[in-house]
Each structure stands twice: as structure tokens, then as C-alpha cells.
Design an enzyme around this catalytic site. Structure first.
Site, PDB file in Angstrom:
ATOM      1  N   SER A  84       0.861  -1.164   0.000  1.00  0.00           N
ATOM      2  CA  SER A  84       0.000   0.000   0.000  1.00  0.00           C
ATOM      3  C   SER A  84       0.911   1.232   0.000  1.00  0.00           C
ATOM      4  O   SER A  84       2.124   1.090  -0.148  1.00  0.00           O
ATOM      5  CB  SER A  84      -0.874  -0.074   1.242  1.00  0.00           C
ATOM      6  N   LYS A 117      -2.969   9.973  -8.404  1.00  0.00           N
ATOM      7  CA  LYS A 117      -3.354   8.813  -7.604  1.00  0.00           C
ATOM      8  C   LYS A 117      -4.767   8.439  -8.025  1.00  0.00           C
ATOM      9  O   LYS A 117      -5.731   9.127  -7.708  1.00  0.00           O
ATOM     10  CB  LYS A 117      -3.318   9.119  -6.112  1.00  0.00           C
ATOM     11  N   ARG A 138      -5.389  -7.076  -5.768  1.00  0.00           N
ATOM     12  CA  ARG A 138      -4.395  -6.920  -4.718  1.00  0.00           C
ATOM     13  C   ARG A 138      -4.676  -7.857  -3.553  1.00  0.00           C
ATOM     14  O   ARG A 138      -3.774  -8.406  -2.943  1.00  0.00           O
ATOM     15  CB  ARG A 138      -4.394  -5.475  -4.220  1.00  0.00           C
ATOM     16  N   CYS A 430     -46.565   8.944 -10.375  1.00  0.00           N
ATOM     17  CA  CYS A 430     -47.821   9.661 -10.539  1.00  0.00           C
ATOM     18  C   CYS A 430     -48.506   9.084 -11.780  1.00  0.00           C
ATOM     19  O   CYS A 430     -47.876   8.914 -12.813  1.00  0.00           O
ATOM     20  CB  CYS A 430     -47.530  11.148 -10.746  1.00  0.00           C
TER      21      CYS A 430
HETATM   22  S1  IVH Z   1       2.234   2.903  -6.935  1.00  0.00           S
HETATM   23  C1  IVH Z   1       4.244   0.057  -3.773  1.00  0.00           C
HETATM   24  N1  IVH Z   1       0.910   4.684  -8.306  1.00  0.00           N
HETATM   25  O1  IVH Z   1      -3.035   3.590  -4.288  1.00  0.00           O
HETATM   26  C2  IVH Z   1       2.981   0.744  -4.038  1.00  0.00           C
HETATM   27  N2  IVH Z   1      -0.274   3.407  -6.701  1.00  0.00           N
HETATM   28  O2  IVH Z   1      -3.249   3.875  -1.432  1.00  0.00           O
HETATM   29  C3  IVH Z   1       2.871   0.941  -5.472  1.00  0.00           C
HETATM   30  N3  IVH Z   1      -2.667   3.909  -6.604  1.00  0.00           N
HETATM   31  O3  IVH Z   1      -2.532   0.228  -3.584  1.00  0.00           O
HETATM   32  C4  IVH Z   1       1.712   1.725  -5.787  1.00  0.00           C
HETATM   33  N4  IVH Z   1      -2.642   5.437  -8.180  1.00  0.00           N
HETATM   34  O4  IVH Z   1      -3.708   0.818  -5.770  1.00  0.00           O
HETATM   35  C5  IVH Z   1       0.846   3.746  -7.350  1.00  0.00           C
HETATM   36  N5  IVH Z   1      -0.118   6.282  -9.627  1.00  0.00           N
HETATM   37  C6  IVH Z   1      -0.190   5.329  -8.679  1.00  0.00           C
HETATM   38  C7  IVH Z   1      -1.389   4.994  -8.040  1.00  0.00           C
HETATM   39  C8  IVH Z   1      -1.395   4.031  -7.044  1.00  0.00           C
HETATM   40  C9  IVH Z   1      -3.395   4.766  -7.310  1.00  0.00           C
HETATM   41  C10 IVH Z   1      -3.224   3.037  -5.561  1.00  0.00           C
HETATM   42  C11 IVH Z   1      -2.645   1.676  -5.491  1.00  0.00           C
HETATM   43  C12 IVH Z   1      -2.226   1.477  -4.053  1.00  0.00           C
HETATM   44  C13 IVH Z   1      -3.025   2.537  -3.366  1.00  0.00           C
HETATM   45  C14 IVH Z   1      -2.424   2.948  -2.059  1.00  0.00           C
END
Ligand code: IVH
Length: 671
Positions: A84, A117, A138, A430
Site C-alpha cells: 500500500s 493517484k 491486490r 404519478c
Molecule cells: S504505486 C508500492 N501509483 O493507491 C505501491 N499506486 O493507497 C505501489 N494507486 O494500492 C503503488 N494510483 O492501488 C501507485 N499512480 C499510482 C497509483 C497508485 C493509485 C493506488 C494503489 C495502491 C493505493 C495505495
């Protein structure tokens, strides 16, 4: 029957063609052909493969929706834990992260990469011999569920990566791609509109929709949700494949994956901060939702040196934007009557700011939802605004001291008629066909952006038009006169004329829009399109029997019955006749380009044109084989400039792109 050899050749050609268009549509967002044309290619391939089953391969585009619903999913172990991310909720926390990183490796300066993100569901895609072999959720990070069949339905996920590309990138044929499955705002709205039409429970937000969609047992259901995938990591033997994360993103792009188009290399935490700031505002404009920015150390050797805790890597962090949730009090619950006559309970809220927008009402969808939430007048509730979507009530956080239960009214609050609920439906309706609320809602639906796109025909005007008796149905719109219109409240001669122009312009829109705009139950945008393509004219559709309607792809008995019922009603027959008389476009312009005059040419529009709306101008370009994009680049062939052009005009000038005024544009069209 074609010989096996020429069939193999034809199949290879079709696959390549289909893959190209999948990539253009789902990864680059720049479709070059119509959906109908795409379906035709796919059907040709399906037919050939049916004749030559020995030639079917798992990475054929026809294999995206395959297999039957399953009982459950297999559990699979990840090559390397799917971790995560730690979160930072302020720039101070971001700077703490930067300090830890630099201290950890004893360096003054570190390169970072920032990307969006994505708010969805993370997934690991394993490729063997260049072909997608497995998609795994995951799960708990160590083991996940094998959702391969569902994942294969997502068109932005390549089913195979060609060996030439892998060779060029010096990658082996065994590799893993990790990323996020998401639902765009558009797909989310679309899915919910469809669910609403079917009387099904709505998705609360795109994330839930995506997560749910990946984990349904029937892949055909996943396919319908139009999910999307963004790749964010490329691994070989469980380790980053390339020296820098930015290289991985570039490589993934070449392998035809969709990656964050706005990722940026940052040379300091100051740059990172600027990136986060820049996207805080701009994220509202993205076609998908993001809940923050992921900041990653660029060099993979440095990543390895920093390592990870049991939960998250030390080389990355998620900077989270403030949540768009707020608590507030329910002052009242009222009922709104929709165009189908459905009664919708709406919570009137103590106004509250949620992510920069004042929210004072929120739909509760239907009585089942009111029950499920257990919400009563006087309660304090948590509300959430997901993107542009109307805010919804997440849950009751505190019961009010003096609570009052909401009851379904016995009579329609608009017209006083009886209300009725079908056994198998969630909604109360209605029964009065002439209920003025239905009329108003029908008009608003008709004028909607996705329907006849009559800008300026909003609630306030519709209320006045209906209440004054000037407009009884949508056909009346086409007989409005300037003077009485200009006398309405909030209207003047100029705005009235603008509205009349908009109404006039709507006559030229496509038949598929008109069919959708009529507001036939269960007929959404997509069905409108399919019907228009199938029947070619409103006349043919109007006279179609239920049997003929069922022949249209994706139209089932329920939808067919609803369409037939609509056109059998004499009031509707009259309405359609009057729309035809008013001069609306009731023939489907065949999707095949009228000419190839503009083939291969890319257009961008800026400013207002006098003769055409954006939509019409766009349709003109595509009907002559050209395409329209929203931003100017070196690849743009023409920028068409109307009055008050925006920055696209300046960009076109600086890039030396050909600039056309409206007259020159028409000339190009051969007018
Ligand atoms: S890299 C080692 N890049 O956010 C972790 N994650 O809150 C590698 N996520 O489980 C993750 N956008 O599912 C990465 N640009 C991005 C992301 C991203 C969304 C998610 C991912 C992770 C979660 C953690």
C-alpha cells in the site's frame, strides 16, 4: 469458404486493425471510426474465427468477453507483495518524507516522479510469452483473486504485447504490469443512468463501481461497465524492469498501455509541491477522479536501497487532497416528480461547503434508499461529492433529537393525482399522463446536453413556459415566438433570440439524439444510437413491431415493449408527427463518411461559430472523414476560429498550425 491460409491472413489483418482502434479509442481517447464501424470489424473477425476455430488465440480481440459466469475466484500468490502507500495530508508531511528519503540514502538531492493517484482497484497483470496470462486483484497484498476473464474485457489492457516492441525495449517476454482499474466520470454517469432507467440501485461512486465491476462473476457484466486501466509499474521477476520509474512509464506507453498522461519528473520537493498544487484545482477537469498525487523516487536503485516497511515502500508516498465529504443536517425531505412520473425523495440540507461547492440538497433516489440509510428529518448525515456528480448521502452520523420520519405522499405533490407502485419496481409514480411535473421534466430532458442540447432552456424558463401554458410538449418549442418569450422573467430580446437560435439549431442534430430525447422508458443514449443505426429513420422506428425491435442489438423484450407502447399511444403519435412537421432531422445520416474530403485531417475548434454549434461542426468534420480533438498540437491540421477564441488560438499561431475562419472552414467542406 476461404482457404485456411488466406483466412489466417485475413484474421491477422483484422486483429491488427481492431487492436489499433481499441488503442486509439480506449488509451489515446482519439477514436477514428464510429462504434458501428468498429462493431462491424469485430463481427467480421468473429465470423472468420467461427469458420476456423483452430485459428482462435487467447489474445484475439474476440476473446475479451469469453467464458461463462463462475462460482467463485481462485486465490493466487503475488510474485512480490502488492504494498500500500503511506499518506501525506500536508506539505509539511511531504517535506518530512523528502527528508527521510534523503537521509536514508545520504544524498542532498533526489529525483522524483509525480503522477495522479487513481481512485480505483489495484491489479497485477502477468504476461507470459508476451500474452496476458493472468489478472490478479491486490487482495491482502500477498495473495489476491484471479479475475483474468473480467480483466480481459477492459479494452485499455493489451491482450498481448508484440515481440518487436519488447525487443526494442530490451524486455523479456515474461513481465508484470501493475496499475489501477478505474471508471471514468463519463462511464460512471452512463452506468448510473442505465441503472436508474432499469430501476436498479445506483453506484455510490466510480471507485465502488470499478471495484464491484472487477469482482462480479460474470465477465459480460464487467464488459458493460466500460472500465479503464492505468498502468503505474512494470516488473520483471518481481523487480522494477528499468533504471528509472519515468523510463518504465515511457516503456509502458510504447507497449500501448495507458499511463498517467500528466506524470512529471520533479528535481526537488519544491517541484513536487507545485505539481500537487497545480492539480488540486485541475483535477476537477480530468475525465476521471483522483484523490491525490503519488510521489515516487525515480531511480530504482535508490528505491531498492530505501526498501519498504511491512505495509508500504519508503520510496513513495501519496499526497492526499482533502476529502470532499462533510456532515450537515437534513432540514426536510421533499418529493420531486420526474419525467416518467417517478417520485424521488430529496433531502433538503443545511447548506454546507463541500470541496468548494455549496451543497443544499441531495437526492435520496427512492424509498428503498431512505430505508437503507435509515435517514429521518432532523438527522445529521455525512454527504459526499464525487466529481461533478450530484452529492449523495453516505450515512446517518447522528440521529436528530426531534426526528421526523419521511412518508411517501398519498397524492402527487405536483398535480394531486393518485400515485401507484408496481410490485417489481422501486419507484412510486404519478399516474396522471398530463402531470405538469412530467411535462417540465420531459422538456428538461429533451433540452439536455446529451439530448437536443438546447442551451439556455433551464429549469427557470421551463417552469414559466409550462406554467403560462406557452408550451405543453416538446413540439411546442419549435413554434415559440420572440415577443412572448422575451416577456418572460429573466428574459430579454437578446436572450430570447439566443434561445430561439438554439432551438432552431437543434433541428439539425442526429436522429439518435432525437430518439433519446423523446424520453422513452429504458431508452438511453446508447439504445438511441443503436435504434437510429438499425432503422435509419424515425418513421421506420415508429412502425416497428416488437419482434422487429428485438432484432436490434442490445434491445431485449422489456425495452422493445416499452418502445412499441410509446409509439402506439395516440398522443405520442401526434407528437412525433408535429416534430417531423417542424423540420427536425428524422433520418439517420449513415455513419459512413459522406466524403473523404477531410480524411486524415485533425481539427480543433475555438470560439463561437455563427452557423454551427460545436456539436454540429464536429459532426460535419467526422461526416467528411476528419476528426476533432480538444487540444492543439503539432499534429493538428486546422484550428477553426470563431468569435472570442481562447488560448488554443494563440497556441495554433505559435505552432504554425493552419488557422481557418468560419468561411474558410465552409470552403474546405465544399460549401
Ligand atoms: S504505486 C508500492 N501509483 O493507491 C505501491 N499506486 O493507497 C505501489 N494507486 O494500492 C503503488 N494510483 O492501488 C501507485 N499512480 C499510482 C497509483 C497508485 C493509485 C493506488 C494503489 C495502491 C493505493 C495505495
Amino acid at each position: 469458404m476461404s482457404s485456411a491460409k488466406s483466412a489466417a491472413k485475413e484474421i491477422a489483418k483484422l486483429r491488427q486493425e481492431i487492436r489499433k482502434h481499441e488503442h486509439l479509442y480506449y488509451v489515446l481517447d482519439e477514436p477514428e471510426i464510429s462504434d458501428a464501424k468498429f462493431d462491424k470489424l469485430m463481427n467480421q473477425l468473429k465470423a472468420l474465427e467461427a469458420e476456423h476455430p483452430g485459428l482462435v488465440t487467447p489474445d484475439s480481440p474476440t476473446q475479451r468477453v469469453g467464458g461463462v459466469p463462475r462460482e467463485g475466484f481462485l486465490t493466487v500468490r503475488h510474485s512480490r507483495a502488492m504494498l500500500s502507500l503511506d499518506n501525506a495530508y500536508s506539505f509539511d508531511e511531504l517535506r518530512d518524507f523528502d527528508r527521510r528519503v534523503r537521509e536514508g540514502i545520504g544524498r542532498e538531492r533526489v529525483d522524483y516522479v509525480c503522477e495522479h493517484k487513481f481512485d480505483g482497484l489495484s491489479i497485477s497483470l502477468q504476461y507470459e510469452d508476451g500474452v496476458l496470462a493472468r489478472g490478479v486483484t491486490r487482495g491482502d497484498g500477498t495473495t489476491g483473486e484471479d479475475v483474468t476473464l473480467n480483466v480481459k474485457t477492459i479494452r485499455s489492457i493489451p491482450l498481448s504485447v508484440d515481440s518487436g516492441t519488447l525487443k526494442k525495449l530490451k524486455l523479456p517476454r515474461e513481465f508484470e504490469v501493475r496499475g489501477e482499474i478505474i471508471m471514468t466520470r463519463k462511464a460512471f454517469e452512463h452506468a448510473n443512468r442505465q441503472r436508474e432507467e432499469k430501476g436498479e440501485r445506483l453506484f455510490a461512486n466510480p471507485r465502488n463501481a470499478a471495484a464491484g465491476g472487477v469482482r462480479v462473476l460474470d465477465p459480460a457484466k464487467t464488459a458493460l461497465l466500460r472500465l479503464n486501466f492505468f498502468a503505474y509499474s512494470l516488473l520483471v521477476d518481481g523487480r522494477p524492469a528499468l533504471k528509472r520509474h519515468a523510463d518504465s512509464l515511457a516503456a509502458l506507453k510504447q507497449m500501448q498501455f495507458r499511463v498517467c498522461a500528466d506524470f512529471a519528473a520533479c528535481r526537488s520537493i519544491d517541484d513536487v509541491e507545485k505539481y500537487c498544487e497545480r492539480w488540486e484545482e485541475k483535477r476537477e477537469k480530468l475525465p476521471y477522479e483522483i484523490d491525490g498525487i503519488v510521489v515516487k523516487v525515480d531511480e530504482t536503485a535508490v528505491q531498492a536501497e530505501l526498501g519498504h516497511t511491512s505495509k508500504a515502500p519508503r520510496w513513495a508516498i501519496a499526497y492526499k487532497y482533502p476529502a470532499r465529504q462533510e456532515t450537515t443536517v437534513v432540514n426536510d425531505i421533499i418529493v420531486q416528480v420526474g419525467r416518467t412520473g417517478a417520485l424521488t425523495p430529496v433531502a433538503l440540507l443545511e447548506p454546507v461547503q463541500v470541496g468548494g461547492v455549496t451543497v443544499s440538497r441531495s437526492t435520496l433516489h427512492n424509498m428503498d434508499e431512505v430505508e437503507r440509510l435509515g435517514v429521518q428529518i432532523g438527522d445529521t448525515v455525512l454527504i459526499e461529492r464525487a466529481g461533478e456528480v450530484i452529492p449523495h448521502v453516505v450515512k446517518v452520523v447522528k440521529e436528530g433529537k426531534e426526528r421526523k420520519k419521511f412518508r411517501v405522499p398519498e397524492k402527487c405533490p405536483e398535480c394531486g393525482s393518485r400515485i401507484h407502485k408496481d410490485e417489481e419496481e422501486v419507484a412510486y409514480r404519478c399516474v396522471n399522463a398530463a402531470c405538469s411535473a412530467k411535462r417540465k421534466e420531459s422538456l428538461l430532458h429533451f433540452a439536455g446536453r446529451h439530448a437536443m442540447n438546447i442551451d439556455g432552456l433551464g429549469e427557470k424558463i421551463v417552469d414559466q413556459l409550462v406554467d403560462s401554458g406557452m408550451v405543453k410538449d416538446v413540439a411546442d418549442l419549435y413554434h415559440l415566438k420572440l415577443e412572448p418569450l422575451a416577456e418572460l422573467e429573466r428574459m430579454a430580446e437578446k436572450s430570447a433570440q439566443n434561445l430561439l437560435d438554439e432551438i432552431e439549431a437543434s433541428k439539425k442534430l442526429s436522429l439518435s439524439r432525437l430518439i433519446y430525447a423523446l424520453g422513452i422508458r429504458f431508452v438511453g443514449e446508447r439504445t438511441g444510437q443503436l435504434l437510429a443505426e438499425h432503422f435509419g429513420s424515425l418513421d421506420a422506428l415508429k412502425d416497428a413491431s416488437e419482434e422487429q425491435l428485438i432484432e436490434v442489438p442490445e434491445v431485449g423484450p422489456k425495452v422493445a415493449a416499452s418502445i412499441a407502447e410509446f409509439f402506439s399511444e395516440s398522443a405520442n403519435k401526434k407528437l412525433v408527427k408535429r416534430l417531423v412537421e417542424a423540420g427536425l432531422n428524422v433520418k439517420e445520416e449513415r455513419k459512413a463518411p459522406k466524403s473523404t474530403r477531410l480524411a486524415g485531417k485533425t481539427f480543433v475548434f475555438t470560439g463561437e461559430l455563427s452557423e454551427y454549434s460545436r456539436e454540429q461542426a464536429g459532426e460535419l468534420v467526422t461526416s467528411h472523414g476528419g476528426k476533432v480533438t480538444s487540444s492543439v498540437s503539432k499534429k493538428t491540421d486546422y484550428v477553426v476560429v470563431g468569435t472570442e477564441p481562447g488560448s488554443k488560438y494563440d497556441k495554433a499561431k505559435s505552432l504554425g498550425v493552419a488557422i481557418l475562419d468560419e468561411a474558410a472552414f465552409e470552403k474546405l467542406l465544399g460549401k
